[in-house]
Design a protein around this motif. Structure first.
Motif, PDB file in Angstrom:
ATOM      1  N   ASP A 411       0.822  -1.210   0.000  1.00 21.84           N
ATOM      2  CA  ASP A 411       0.000   0.000   0.000  1.00 21.84           C
ATOM      3  C   ASP A 411       0.861   1.267   0.000  1.00 21.84           C
ATOM      4  O   ASP A 411       2.091   1.198  -0.009  1.00 21.84           O
ATOM      5  N   ALA A 412       0.175   2.410   0.025  1.00 20.95           N
ATOM      6  CA  ALA A 412       0.887   3.688  -0.111  1.00 20.95           C
ATOM      7  C   ALA A 412       1.912   3.898   1.001  1.00 20.95           C
ATOM      8  O   ALA A 412       3.033   4.357   0.756  1.00 20.95           O
ATOM      9  N   ALA A 416       5.796   4.331   0.435  1.00 21.23           N
ATOM     10  CA  ALA A 416       6.502   5.545   0.859  1.00 21.23           C
ATOM     11  C   ALA A 416       7.785   5.179   1.602  1.00 21.23           C
ATOM     12  O   ALA A 416       8.843   5.798   1.404  1.00 21.23           O
ATOM     13  N   LEU A 417       7.703   4.150   2.441  1.00 21.79           N
ATOM     14  CA  LEU A 417       8.889   3.728   3.177  1.00 21.79           C
ATOM     15  C   LEU A 417       9.942   3.160   2.229  1.00 21.79           C
ATOM     16  O   LEU A 417      11.131   3.437   2.355  1.00 21.79           O
ATOM     17  N   LEU A 418       9.480   2.378   1.257  1.00 19.80           N
ATOM     18  CA  LEU A 418      10.431   1.812   0.291  1.00 19.80           C
ATOM     19  C   LEU A 418      11.099   2.924  -0.514  1.00 19.80           C
ATOM     20  O   LEU A 418      12.297   2.860  -0.805  1.00 19.80           O
ATOM     21  N   ALA A 448      16.554   3.848   9.757  1.00 18.31           N
ATOM     22  CA  ALA A 448      16.224   2.866  10.794  1.00 18.31           C
ATOM     23  C   ALA A 448      15.070   3.389  11.650  1.00 18.31           C
ATOM     24  O   ALA A 448      14.159   2.635  12.026  1.00 18.31           O
ATOM     25  N   GLN A 449      15.083   4.679  11.927  1.00 17.42           N
ATOM     26  CA  GLN A 449      13.982   5.256  12.697  1.00 17.42           C
ATOM     27  C   GLN A 449      12.661   5.159  11.933  1.00 17.42           C
ATOM     28  O   GLN A 449      11.621   4.841  12.501  1.00 17.42           O
ATOM     29  N   GLU A 450      12.742   5.420  10.632  1.00 19.01           N
ATOM     30  CA  GLU A 450      11.530   5.292   9.807  1.00 19.01           C
ATOM     31  C   GLU A 450      10.994   3.868   9.858  1.00 19.01           C
ATOM     32  O   GLU A 450       9.784   3.645   9.882  1.00 19.01           O
ATOM     33  N   GLY A 451      11.899   2.919   9.865  1.00 15.80           N
ATOM     34  CA  GLY A 451      11.495   1.517   9.936  1.00 15.80           C
ATOM     35  C   GLY A 451      10.733   1.245  11.227  1.00 15.80           C
ATOM     36  O   GLY A 451       9.687   0.576  11.223  1.00 15.80           O
ATOM     37  N   VAL A 477       8.057  -5.634   3.783  1.00 15.37           N
ATOM     38  CA  VAL A 477       8.531  -4.257   3.596  1.00 15.37           C
ATOM     39  C   VAL A 477       9.603  -3.935   4.633  1.00 15.37           C
ATOM     40  O   VAL A 477      10.675  -3.392   4.309  1.00 15.37           O
ATOM     41  N   ALA A 478       9.336  -4.308   5.881  1.00 13.82           N
ATOM     42  CA  ALA A 478      10.308  -4.029   6.946  1.00 13.82           C
ATOM     43  C   ALA A 478      11.626  -4.755   6.676  1.00 13.82           C
ATOM     44  O   ALA A 478      12.712  -4.187   6.851  1.00 13.82           O
TER      45      ALA A 478
END
Length: 551
Positions: A411-412, A416-418, A448-451, A477-478
Motif C-alpha cells: 500500500d501507499a 513511501a517507506l520503500l 532505521a527510525q523510519e522503519g 517491507v520491513a
RNA sequence: GGCAGCGUAGCUCAGAGGCAGAGCAGGGGCUUCAUAAGCCCUGUGUCGUGGGUUCGAAUCCCUCCGCUGCCA
C-alpha cells in the motif's frame, strides 16, 4: 569502473595505536574502501609501518634491543588490530623492505639528476666518545628559552618549544653523557622552493578539498617554501644511494611518503601493469591522514611527484582533525589515551566504528568520552538499529516459521517507506563518494527510525491474528528496509552487516553489490540473534577511573 | 610573540546573510512484537564578549576572553 588508490598514513612502529589514530586516519579510509569495492570499483588500499626515524632507534637503545625488534613487535600488533577492527588493507607493509629502499633510492636519484636535490654543508652535533653525529633527539641539555634541564635537541618538553640541537645550553649526548662537538656535515636538500608556484597553482584548483586542508596548505605557501634536508647522520634507515655517503640515511619525512608508491609496487608483485593503473590516467588517489600530516601530503609529496614525473598527484587529502579524550587533549606521554589493543580486549569492533563515524573529527576536533560511547551504543546502535532488526526477525520466526513472508499488494504507506529507503541509498552513496562520513551515517540511522515508525503504525503483533497476508506484506517491507540498511551500513559496520546478510537469507556476499537486495519470499532463514550487545553502564566508571589513574 | 581555526540546547555536534537545528539525555503520554527496546508530544539557547556593516548577522568586519593547532 574506476581505479581508486587509497593511501593511508603510515603509523610509527614505536608504540601502540590509540583511538586518535583510528578516528583520524584509519577508519575513514576503510569505510571509503569498502564503499568503493561495493560499487564495483578497483580499489588499492595501502599503508605500512613507518620503521625508521629516531624515536624508534632511541627506544631500541633504551630497551637494549635492535630497532628491527621494536618495529616487528608493533608491526605485528598493528596487523592484529587491523584484522580485529576490520581495517581492510590490500597491503599493510613496512618501510623496512628492500622494495621500499629500492623505490625510494630510485626517486632520490631521479630528483638528484634533475637538479631538485642538491648538497649543502650544515653544522651538526658530534659525539667524540660514541664516534658519531647525534640526531636532534640524541642531544639533551638546558632549554635556552625556559631554562629547564632535560630539553631535547628537537623540542623542550617543559615549555613545548621546538628547538635546534645547536641552541641547547650545556648539551650532552643522551647515550654516553659526553659533551658533543659541533662539526660540519654534508647533507642533501630537496629544492622545495622550485615548486612554490607550481604548487600554488595546483592547490588553488583543488576546489573539492576540505576547507581546512586547502587553507592550511595555502598558508604554508604564503610563508614561502624552504628547502629541507633529506638526509641524516644515522645508520638506521634507507641508505643514501650516492658513493661517499654510505654512512648517511634518507630522512624519514622524505622516504616515508614514498611508501604509498613502493607499497603499490609491492602489492602488484613488481608488475607495472598491476600498479600503474592506480597511479596514472583517470585513477584517483585519496590520502587519509591526520591534520598534523597535511603539509607532507599537499606540498612535499606533490613536489616530489612533480619532480619525478609520470605519476598522478593526490586527488584529495581528506585530513581529519584531532580527537580529544574526555575533554582533554590526547597525550601518549602522559598516557591520556584509549589504546586500541585494550579496547579490543573488552569490546566489539562495530560499536567503536559506529561511535567514531558518528563523531568523526571531519571539520574540527571532536571528543571521545566513555559516557558517550556507552550511550551511543545502547541508545542508538542497540535501541534504534539493532532492535529494529531483532524485533522483525524474531517475529518472522515466531509467526512465519522462519520463512520470508510472501508480500501481497504494497500500500501507499509501505511504498513511501520503500521510496525513503531508495533515497537513503542514494544519499549515503553521495555522502561516501565525497568523504562525508558523518552525514552518510546520519542518513542511514534516520532510515532505521523510519522503519521503527512503520512497524509501530502497522502493529503486526496485533494484525497477525486477523490479517496474515497483510501482516506478511508489512514484514516483507520491513525486511526490505533492513536489507537496505545492511548495505548502506556495511562500510561503517562490516561485522554486523555480514551477519545480517546471512540472517536475511540473501544471495552473494555482503561485500559485493552497492545495491538494494530484496529478500526472497518463502526462503527459510537462520535463527537470528541480536546484532549488538547492550553495555552495562557500570563499565563507564571503570573505564574513566582507569584512564584517570594513569600517570 | 606571529599566524590560523574553533567557541551554537544539559551532552555530542550540524548549520554559514532571511522565522535558531539534529541525535542523545530530561519531562509527559501511547504501545507491548522486540535487548525495559519502540512511537507520539515536549526546546524562554544573550549562537563566547563588546562594537561595526546591513532592511535583516549565529553567519560578514573589528576588539576582547577562552580553547586548539602551526610557526618562532
Amino acid at each position: 569502473m574506476e581505479h581508486i588508490l587509497i593511501a593511508v598514513a603510515w603509523p610509527y612502529a614505536n608504540g601502540p595505536l590509540h583511538l586518535g589514530h583510528i578516528a583520524g586516519a584509519y577508519l575513514p579510509p576503510d569505510i571509503f574502501g569498502r564503499y568503493h569495492r561495493a560499487k564495483g570499483n578497483r580499489v588499492l588500499m595501502v599503508s605500512g609501518s613507518d620503521a625508521h626515524g629516531t624515536p624508534i632507534t632511541l627506544r631500541a637503545e633504551q630497551e637494549g634491543v635492535t630497532p628491527a625488534e621494536v618495529v616487528d613487535r608493533y608491526h605485528s600488533q598493528f596487523l592484529d588490530c587491523w584484522r580485529k577492527l576490520g581495517i581492510s588493507f590490500d597491503l599493510f607493509t613496512s618501510t623496512s623492505t628492500p622494495n621500499h629502499a629500492r623505490v625510494s633510492q630510485d626517486i632520490f636519484r631521479t630528483l638528484l639528476e634533475k637538479g631538485y636535490i642538491y648538497k649543502n654543508s650544515v653544522p651538526q652535533q658530534f659525539c667524540s666518545n660514541c664516534q658519531r653525529y647525534l640526531p636532534d633527539r640524541y642531544v639533551e641539555g638546558t632549554c635556552p628559552l625556559c631554562g629547564s634541564s632535560g630539553a631535547r635537541g628537537d623540542q623542550c618538553d617543559s615549555c613545548g618549544k621546538p628547538l635546534n640541537s645547536t641552541e641547547l645550553r650545556d648539551p650532552h649526548c643522551r647515550i654516553c653523557d659526553t659533551t658533543p662537538l659541533i662539526k660540519e656535515s654534508e647533507h642533501f636538500f630537496l629544492r622545495l622552493s622550485a615548486f612554490q608556484e607550481l604548487l600554488r597553482k595546483w592547490i588553488e584548483a583543488q576546489r573539492h578539498w576540505r576547507p581546512n586542508v586547502l587553507n592550511f596548505s595555502l598558508r604554508y605557501l604564503d610563508e614561502g617554501l624552504r628547502d629541507r634536508a633529506i638526509t641524516r647522520d644515522i645508520n638506521w634507515g634507507v641508505p643514501v644511494p650516492v658513493e661517499g655517503y654510505e654512512g648517511k640515511r634518507l630522512y624519514v619525512w622524505f622516504e616515508a611518503v614514498i611508501g604509498y608508491l613502493s607499497a603499490s609496487i609491492e602489492w602488484a608483485g613488481g608488475d607495472e601493469a598491476g600498479w600503474r593503473p592506480f597511479w596514472s590516467g583517470e585513477a584517483r588517489g585519496y590520502y587519509f591522514i591526520g591534520k598534523d600530516n597535511i603539509p607532507f601530503h599537499t606540498l612535499i609529496w606533490p613536489a616530489m611527484l612533480m619532480g619525478y614525473g609520470g605519476l598522478n598527484l593526490p586527488y584529495n587529502v581528506p585530513a581529519n582533525e584531532f580527537l580529544t579524550i574526555q575533554g582533554r587533549q590526547l597525550s601518549t606521554s602522559r598516557n591520556w589515551a584509549v589504546w586500541l589493543p585494550e579496547y579490543l580486549k573488552s569490546y566489539d569492533p562495530d560499536p567503536l566504528r559506529y561511535y567514531l563515524s558518528a563523531n568523526m573529527p571531519e571539520g574540527g576536533d571532536t571528543d571521545f568520552s566513555w559516557q558517550q560511547f556507552y550511550s551511543r551504543n545502547n541508545d542508538e546502535l542497540v535501541a534504534t538499529y539493532g532492535n529494529l532488526v531483532h524485533r522483525v526477525l524474531t517475529f518472522v520466526h515466531r509467526h512465519y516459521s522462519g520463512e520470508v513472508p510472501r508480500p501481497g499488494t504494497i500500500d501507499a504507506g509501505g511504498q513511501a517507506l520503500l521510496n525513503k529507503a531508495a533515497a537513503t541509498l542514494d544519499t549515503v552513496d553521495r555522502a561516501l563518494a565525497e568523504c562525508h562520513f558523518r552525514e552518510g551515517l546520519r542518513a542511514a540511522m534516520a532510515l532505521a527510525q523510519e522503519g521503527n515508525r512503520y512497524l509501530e503504525s502497522r502493529a503486526p503483533w496485533k494484525s497477525v491474528a486477523t490479517d496474515r497476508e497483510g501482516t506478511g506484506t508489512s514484514l516483507y517491507v520491513a525486511m526490505s528496509v533492513i536489507s537496505c540498511l545492511k548495505t548502506v551500513l556495511y562500510p561503517y559496520l562490516p561485522f554486523s552487516s555480514t551477519r545480517l546478510h546471512q540472517y536475511l537469507g540473501l544471495e552473494g556476499s555482503v561485500e559485493d553489490p552497492w545495491e538494494w537486495q530484496r529478500p526472497t519470499p518463502s526462503r527459510g532463514l537462520p535463527g537470528p540473534s541480536a546484532l549488538f550487545a547492550k553495555l552495562d553502564a557500570k563499565g563507564i566508571e571503570a573505564e574513566v577511573s582507569r584512564l584517570e589513574a594513569s600517570p
